[in-house]
Design a protein around this motif. Structure first.
Motif, PDB file in Angstrom:
ATOM      1  N   HIS A 230       0.520  -0.845   0.161  1.00 38.09           N
ATOM      2  CA  HIS A 230       0.242  -0.195   0.177  1.00 38.09           C
ATOM      3  C   HIS A 230       0.838   1.330   0.151  1.00 38.09           C
ATOM      4  CE1 HIS A 230      -3.888  -2.071   0.073  1.00 38.09           C
ATOM      5  NE2 HIS A 230      -3.198  -2.427   1.272  1.00 38.09           N
ATOM      6  N   ASP A 231       2.266   1.033   0.639  1.00 39.54           N
ATOM      7  CA  ASP A 231       3.064   2.390   0.554  1.00 39.54           C
ATOM      8  C   ASP A 231       4.754   2.238   0.285  1.00 39.54           C
ATOM      9  OD1 ASP A 231       3.143   5.187   0.764  1.00 39.54           O
ATOM     10  OD2 ASP A 231       2.533   5.624   3.311  1.00 39.54           O
ATOM     11  N   LEU A 232       4.829   3.020   0.229  1.00 41.70           N
ATOM     12  CA  LEU A 232       6.565   2.897  -0.415  1.00 41.70           C
ATOM     13  C   LEU A 232       7.490   3.833   1.217  1.00 41.70           C
ATOM     14  CD1 LEU A 232       9.617   2.448  -2.329  1.00 41.70           C
ATOM     15  CD2 LEU A 232       8.124   4.456  -2.882  1.00 41.70           C
ATOM     16  N   VAL A 233       8.367   3.209   1.475  1.00 42.79           N
ATOM     17  CA  VAL A 233       8.954   3.998   2.674  1.00 42.79           C
ATOM     18  C   VAL A 233      10.075   4.346   2.263  1.00 42.79           C
ATOM     19  CG1 VAL A 233       8.954   3.777   5.034  1.00 42.79           C
ATOM     20  CG2 VAL A 233       7.432   3.328   4.188  1.00 42.79           C
ATOM     21  N   THR A 234      11.214   5.546   2.270  1.00 39.01           N
ATOM     22  CA  THR A 234      12.730   5.699   2.054  1.00 39.01           C
ATOM     23  C   THR A 234      12.804   6.279   3.649  1.00 39.01           C
ATOM     24  OG1 THR A 234      11.687   7.853   1.108  1.00 39.01           O
ATOM     25  CG2 THR A 234      11.952   5.951   0.099  1.00 39.01           C
ATOM     26  N   PRO A 235      14.342   7.096   3.684  1.00 38.15           N
ATOM     27  CA  PRO A 235      14.215   7.789   4.838  1.00 38.15           C
ATOM     28  C   PRO A 235      14.126   8.567   5.181  1.00 38.15           C
ATOM     29  CG  PRO A 235      16.698   6.170   3.911  1.00 38.15           C
ATOM     30  CD  PRO A 235      15.325   6.466   2.349  1.00 38.15           C
ATOM     31  N   LYS A 236      14.127   8.989   6.085  1.00 35.33           N
ATOM     32  CA  LYS A 236      12.784  10.253   6.282  1.00 35.33           C
ATOM     33  C   LYS A 236      11.502  10.117   6.358  1.00 35.33           C
ATOM     34  CE  LYS A 236      16.211  13.498   3.850  1.00 35.33           C
ATOM     35  NZ  LYS A 236      16.109  14.546   3.015  1.00 35.33           N
ATOM     36  N   TYR A 237      11.015   8.625   6.013  1.00 28.91           N
ATOM     37  CA  TYR A 237       9.676   8.388   6.863  1.00 28.91           C
ATOM     38  C   TYR A 237       9.320   8.170   7.870  1.00 28.91           C
ATOM     39  CZ  TYR A 237       8.385  10.914   2.246  1.00 28.91           C
ATOM     40  OH  TYR A 237       9.263  11.485   1.171  1.00 28.91           O
ATOM     41  N   ILE A 238       8.152   8.015   8.321  1.00 27.95           N
ATOM     42  CA  ILE A 238       8.598   7.358  10.125  1.00 27.95           C
ATOM     43  C   ILE A 238       7.335   6.262   9.741  1.00 27.95           C
ATOM     44  CG2 ILE A 238       6.960   6.928  12.217  1.00 27.95           C
ATOM     45  CD1 ILE A 238       9.892   9.105  11.966  1.00 27.95           C
ATOM     46  N   ILE A 239       7.186   4.948  10.148  1.00 26.61           N
ATOM     47  CA  ILE A 239       7.455   3.771   9.414  1.00 26.61           C
ATOM     48  C   ILE A 239       5.945   3.346   9.960  1.00 26.61           C
ATOM     49  CG2 ILE A 239       6.303   1.198   9.408  1.00 26.61           C
ATOM     50  CD1 ILE A 239      10.034   1.236   7.864  1.00 26.61           C
ATOM     51  N   SER A 240       5.687   3.613  11.698  1.00 25.61           N
ATOM     52  CA  SER A 240       5.136   3.476  13.288  1.00 25.61           C
ATOM     53  C   SER A 240       4.205   5.025  13.475  1.00 25.61           C
ATOM     54  CB  SER A 240       5.481   2.929  13.691  1.00 25.61           C
ATOM     55  OG  SER A 240       6.386   3.333  14.685  1.00 25.61           O
ATOM     56  N   LEU A 241       3.988   5.944  12.658  1.00 25.24           N
ATOM     57  CA  LEU A 241       3.648   7.284  12.330  1.00 25.24           C
ATOM     58  C   LEU A 241       2.315   6.987  13.823  1.00 25.24           C
ATOM     59  CD1 LEU A 241       3.819   9.656  12.006  1.00 25.24           C
ATOM     60  CD2 LEU A 241       1.963   9.627  10.181  1.00 25.24           C
ATOM     61  N   GLU A 242       1.275   6.047  13.668  1.00 22.46           N
ATOM     62  CA  GLU A 242       0.023   6.161  14.847  1.00 22.46           C
ATOM     63  C   GLU A 242       0.866   6.074  15.887  1.00 22.46           C
ATOM     64  OE1 GLU A 242       1.398   1.896  13.343  1.00 22.46           O
ATOM     65  OE2 GLU A 242       0.815   3.774  12.859  1.00 22.46           O
ATOM     66  N   ASN A 243       2.140   5.364  16.206  1.00 21.44           N
ATOM     67  CA  ASN A 243       2.441   5.017  17.567  1.00 21.44           C
ATOM     68  C   ASN A 243       2.722   6.739  18.165  1.00 21.44           C
ATOM     69  OD1 ASN A 243       2.336   2.078  17.305  1.00 21.44           O
ATOM     70  ND2 ASN A 243       3.881   2.492  17.262  1.00 21.44           N
TER      71      ASN A 243
END
Length: 221
Positions: free
Chosen positions: A61-74
């Protein structure tokens, strides 16, 4: 922004507030609900965020690279997070991932707001991309695929305006199909149409004429 540097993680020599893990392409990090007090991000590499579909298969569903928080809901401390919110991270490049104590992360965020300007900008980019995809969800497959390609390129290079861009090999037709919520056959037809009008310059790996892509999206709206 170098999140690791902004958090002074190298000074946490005892690893009291963080863990660092290395992953190879194809490796999987399975998110668990008992890690709600951890903030996860990449310092190097790239990964796909996958959730289980109706047939228990994992859908990207999504692409993650550096600078992006993976567990944003936390990052939320006063909001209930549903227990069914489960996903995994599948790595597509050799990656270095940090798992940081939430309070440690937030304390640095409060103390050094200017250091986190790019962090907030990355959240805005994700919001813009998701809003874009929702806005075209009922449009033609060609429009949906074109907007997906724009969102992916914007995620990878938010600070650059490029005329032409070759996507990494892990951005496959299957990923684009899942990312845009478009069937595989429709995605294939849409890519052929985008190739016909000169937006797709090469298929394997995908090379995109970004200027033509921007004009196409602008004219469609």
């Amino acid at each position: 922004m170098d999140i690791k540097k902004a958090l002074y993680l190298e000074q946490d020599a005892t690893y009291k507030y963080h863990q660092m893990k290395l992953y190879k392409p194809g490796d999987v990090y399975q998110y668990e609900n008992d890690e709600e007090e951890k903030i996860v991000f990449l310092d190097e590499g790239a990964a796909l965020i996958q959730a289980q579909g109706k047939e228990s298969d994992w859908v990207s569903h999504d692409l993650v690279t550096p600078k992006y928080i993976i567990s944003l809901e936390n990052m939320m401390t006063n909001v209930y997070i549903p227990s069914y919110l489960m996903y995994r991270v599948k790595f597509v490049e050799t990656s270095r991932m940090y798992i940081v104590d939430r309070d440690y992360f937030l304390n640095h965020l409060y103390l050094n707001p200017l250091d986190f300007q790019e962090f907030f900008e990355s959240l805005a980019i994700k919001y813009i991309n998701k809003t874009r995809m929702i806005s075209v969800s009922n449009e033609s497959p060609v429009t949906k695929i074109a907007n997906s390609l724009f969102a992916i390129i914007y995620t990878l290079h938010p600070n650059q305006q490029v005329k032409s861009y070759q996507l990494p090999s892990y951005i496959t037709q299957k990923f684009i199909s899942e990312y845009s919520s478009t069937g595989k056959a429709r995605t294939s037809e849409a890519l052929k149409e985008l190739e016909r009008i000169g937006i797709v310059q090469k298929k394997k790996p995908l090379k995109i004429d970004v200027e033509r892509l921007n004009r196409f999206i602008t004219n469609e709206h």
